[in-house]
Design a protein around this motif. Sequence first.
Motif, PDB file in Angstrom:
ATOM      1  N   ILE A 111      24.150 -12.859  90.785  1.00  0.00           N
ATOM      2  CA  ILE A 111      22.906 -13.414  90.967  1.00  0.00           C
ATOM      3  C   ILE A 111      23.969 -14.547  92.350  1.00  0.00           C
ATOM      4  N   ARG A 112      23.561 -14.318  93.517  1.00  0.00           N
ATOM      5  CA  ARG A 112      23.759 -15.368  93.999  1.00  0.00           C
ATOM      6  C   ARG A 112      22.585 -16.034  95.162  1.00  0.00           C
ATOM      7  N   CYS A 113      22.656 -17.176  95.151  1.00  0.00           N
ATOM      8  CA  CYS A 113      22.254 -18.117  96.159  1.00  0.00           C
ATOM      9  C   CYS A 113      22.436 -18.250  97.735  1.00  0.00           C
ATOM     10  N   THR A 114      21.683 -17.171  98.599  1.00  0.00           N
ATOM     11  CA  THR A 114      21.460 -16.821  99.872  1.00  0.00           C
ATOM     12  C   THR A 114      20.202 -17.451 100.763  1.00  0.00           C
ATOM     13  N   ALA A 115      20.209 -17.236 101.739  1.00  0.00           N
ATOM     14  CA  ALA A 115      19.077 -17.686 103.278  1.00  0.00           C
ATOM     15  C   ALA A 115      18.461 -16.106 103.177  1.00  0.00           C
ATOM     16  N   GLU A 118      15.913 -10.457  96.585  1.00  0.00           N
ATOM     17  CA  GLU A 118      16.303  -9.085  97.529  1.00  0.00           C
ATOM     18  C   GLU A 118      17.959  -8.339  96.194  1.00  0.00           C
ATOM     19  N   LEU A 119      17.597  -7.382  96.349  1.00  0.00           N
ATOM     20  CA  LEU A 119      18.243  -6.605  96.058  1.00  0.00           C
ATOM     21  C   LEU A 119      19.740  -5.468  96.220  1.00  0.00           C
ATOM     22  N   ALA A 120      20.568  -5.372  96.391  1.00  0.00           N
ATOM     23  CA  ALA A 120      21.745  -4.615  96.781  1.00  0.00           C
ATOM     24  C   ALA A 120      22.495  -3.947  95.604  1.00  0.00           C
ATOM     25  N   LEU A 127      21.654  -9.222  92.992  1.00  0.00           N
ATOM     26  CA  LEU A 127      20.441  -9.978  93.453  1.00  0.00           C
ATOM     27  C   LEU A 127      20.810 -11.446  94.138  1.00  0.00           C
ATOM     28  N   SER A 128      20.017 -10.997  95.305  1.00  0.00           N
ATOM     29  CA  SER A 128      19.834 -12.615  96.475  1.00  0.00           C
ATOM     30  C   SER A 128      18.863 -12.871  96.115  1.00  0.00           C
ATOM     31  N   VAL A 129      19.035 -14.615  95.653  1.00  0.00           N
ATOM     32  CA  VAL A 129      17.882 -15.230  95.251  1.00  0.00           C
ATOM     33  C   VAL A 129      17.611 -16.818  96.417  1.00  0.00           C
ATOM     34  N   ALA A 136       8.563   3.808  98.033  1.00  0.00           N
ATOM     35  CA  ALA A 136       8.909   3.417  96.857  1.00  0.00           C
ATOM     36  C   ALA A 136       9.471   1.899  95.945  1.00  0.00           C
ATOM     37  N   THR A 137       8.005   1.498  95.748  1.00  0.00           N
ATOM     38  CA  THR A 137       8.271  -0.055  95.279  1.00  0.00           C
ATOM     39  C   THR A 137       9.162  -0.651  93.731  1.00  0.00           C
ATOM     40  N   LEU A 138      10.087  -1.005  93.741  1.00  0.00           N
ATOM     41  CA  LEU A 138      10.398  -2.125  92.719  1.00  0.00           C
ATOM     42  C   LEU A 138      10.550  -2.697  92.883  1.00  0.00           C
ATOM     43  N   THR A 139       9.407  -3.623  91.516  1.00  0.00           N
ATOM     44  CA  THR A 139       9.744  -4.990  90.905  1.00  0.00           C
ATOM     45  C   THR A 139      10.770  -5.513  90.957  1.00  0.00           C
ATOM     46  N   LEU A 140      11.475  -7.308  91.345  1.00  0.00           N
ATOM     47  CA  LEU A 140      12.448  -7.543  91.496  1.00  0.00           C
ATOM     48  C   LEU A 140      12.332  -8.904  90.699  1.00  0.00           C
ATOM     49  N   GLY A 141      12.517  -8.989  89.295  1.00  0.00           N
ATOM     50  CA  GLY A 141      12.315 -10.134  88.973  1.00  0.00           C
ATOM     51  C   GLY A 141      13.338 -11.599  88.552  1.00  0.00           C
ATOM     52  N   LEU A 142      13.513 -12.846  88.394  1.00  0.00           N
ATOM     53  CA  LEU A 142      14.755 -13.490  88.154  1.00  0.00           C
ATOM     54  C   LEU A 142      13.879 -14.398  86.886  1.00  0.00           C
TER      55      LEU A 142
END
Length: 117
Positions: free
Chosen positions: A45-49, A57-59, A71-73, A101-107
């Motif tokens: 997980i990284r904090c970024t604009a 956002e997931l890469a 996972l960018s937050v 297709a939709t993927l739900t991301l959660g933190l």
Amino acid sequence: MMNLRISPRSIRFRMSAEAFAELGRAGLLQGVTTLGTGQSLHYCIRCTALPGGRQLELASTSDAQGMQLTLSVSPEALAQLDAEAPSKEGIKDEQKDAAGATLTLGLEIDIRREKRR
């Protein structure tokens, strides 16, 4: 401590309160799971604009040694999560792939772990 929860339509990153504090300080958390086949699943997980007011956002990348999920937050989402009362909800966002297709991301912060102490 950080856990990764994967289901067919969602990926959730759940962390302890201590890990959340570390993410706030360092801007990065990393974990790895060895799959026993000579491959590993690395996740961070990284904090970024993020563009367009996105919260998450997931890469992903992969090679012969395994896969990397990042996972960018956004800093704003991280601050919002920090300011809220503890809850299982955390931050959620949706991401569409090229096929639509939709993927739900959660933190999430694991509040149950805190109650056990």
